[in-house]
Design a protein around this motif. Sequence first.
Motif, PDB file in Angstrom:
ATOM      1  N   ASN A   1      -7.895   4.910  -8.853  1.00 11.57           N
ATOM      2  CA  ASN A   1      -8.818   5.961  -8.397  1.00 11.57           C
ATOM      3  C   ASN A   1     -10.280   5.670  -8.733  1.00 11.57           C
ATOM      4  O   ASN A   1     -11.064   6.570  -9.057  1.00 11.57           O
TER       5      ASN A   1
ATOM      6  N   TRP B   1      -7.554  -3.669  -4.427  1.00  6.06           N
ATOM      7  CA  TRP B   1      -6.303  -2.931  -4.627  1.00  6.06           C
ATOM      8  C   TRP B   1      -6.253  -2.300  -6.014  1.00  6.06           C
ATOM      9  O   TRP B   1      -5.829  -1.156  -6.176  1.00  6.06           O
TER      10      TRP B   1
ATOM     11  N   ARG C   1      -8.569   0.860  -6.146  1.00  5.11           N
ATOM     12  CA  ARG C   1      -7.984   1.999  -5.442  1.00  5.11           C
ATOM     13  C   ARG C   1      -6.783   2.572  -6.197  1.00  5.11           C
ATOM     14  O   ARG C   1      -6.604   3.790  -6.241  1.00  5.11           O
TER      15      ARG C   1
END
Length: 305
Positions: free
Chosen positions: A303, A297, A300
């Motif tokens: 990025n 998590w 992501r």
Amino acid sequence: MIIKQKLAGNIDFDYKWYDIYNCDDHDIRLLKDDFDLTSEIISYITDLHERPHFDHDYITNSDLLVYDVPVWPTADADHFTTLPIKFLMVGHTLFTVHSPDTTYMIEEFRQKPDEHIHSEKELIFAILFAVTKYFQRALSQLNSQRLVLDNHLSERIHNKDLQELSQVEKSLVYLSSSIRTNLMMLESLKNKKSGLHMNASEEEMCDDIIIEVQQSLQMIKIYSEVTEEISKTSNNILNNNLNNTMQFLTVWSLLLTIPTIVTGFFGMNVDLPIFHNPFDWVIITVGSVIVMAILLWYLRRHNML
């Protein structure tokens, strides 16, 4: 080999035309003894690396014209190359000198009768006009090959396609260099100081050849630019695929590091603060998965994945 040539159609020549290729020592002796050519002139016409140019020798009153012609790919060279063809005018005698690889051009030209050829200069320009058409034929073949490669590369990039694209780029470099030098040579012929005196008909033929060469030059500029863009795009795609692969491997190496660390702790032969019951491995596994999910998590969100 020295062959006395004549155009098809039983056209009467006011001059003599000799075609020379695979020139050996016997041919050189004939050129010296029977045609009174000097050693310097013979060295010029037998040089395979002579660049396109025009030269008028006031001492021997001879004219030498060198013009590059395209050579199709062979087993030795899997891309287009160019070789010079020489035109030597001595009096009313014309010599065409070339390599065996370009003999087919002379033979094809000889089989096409042209009743408008009445002088050795007109014959030279007629041959040059026919030879220039081969550049356009070669460029059309390269363009067809490029279109096929473009379709292949848009689907999936293979090493074979990249190698073929490289051969196309090499061919364009060879042809572009020869076309440019041919054009410079032809434009120099229009200079009155060049020593080649042309009548109105011969000047018109020379202008026609210059137009054809300029068209070939424009074609090769466009093809070179398009091929360069395809090459850049292919490199960008390869780099992007490599980045994606490295990103995938990096993320999974980070994720798999967590269970490695956890199992490393619990694999030590010492007492650890745990419940000491048969379900310890379930707790350890769930904890590892939770930490991996948190890391995924985080990557992501920033990025990084």
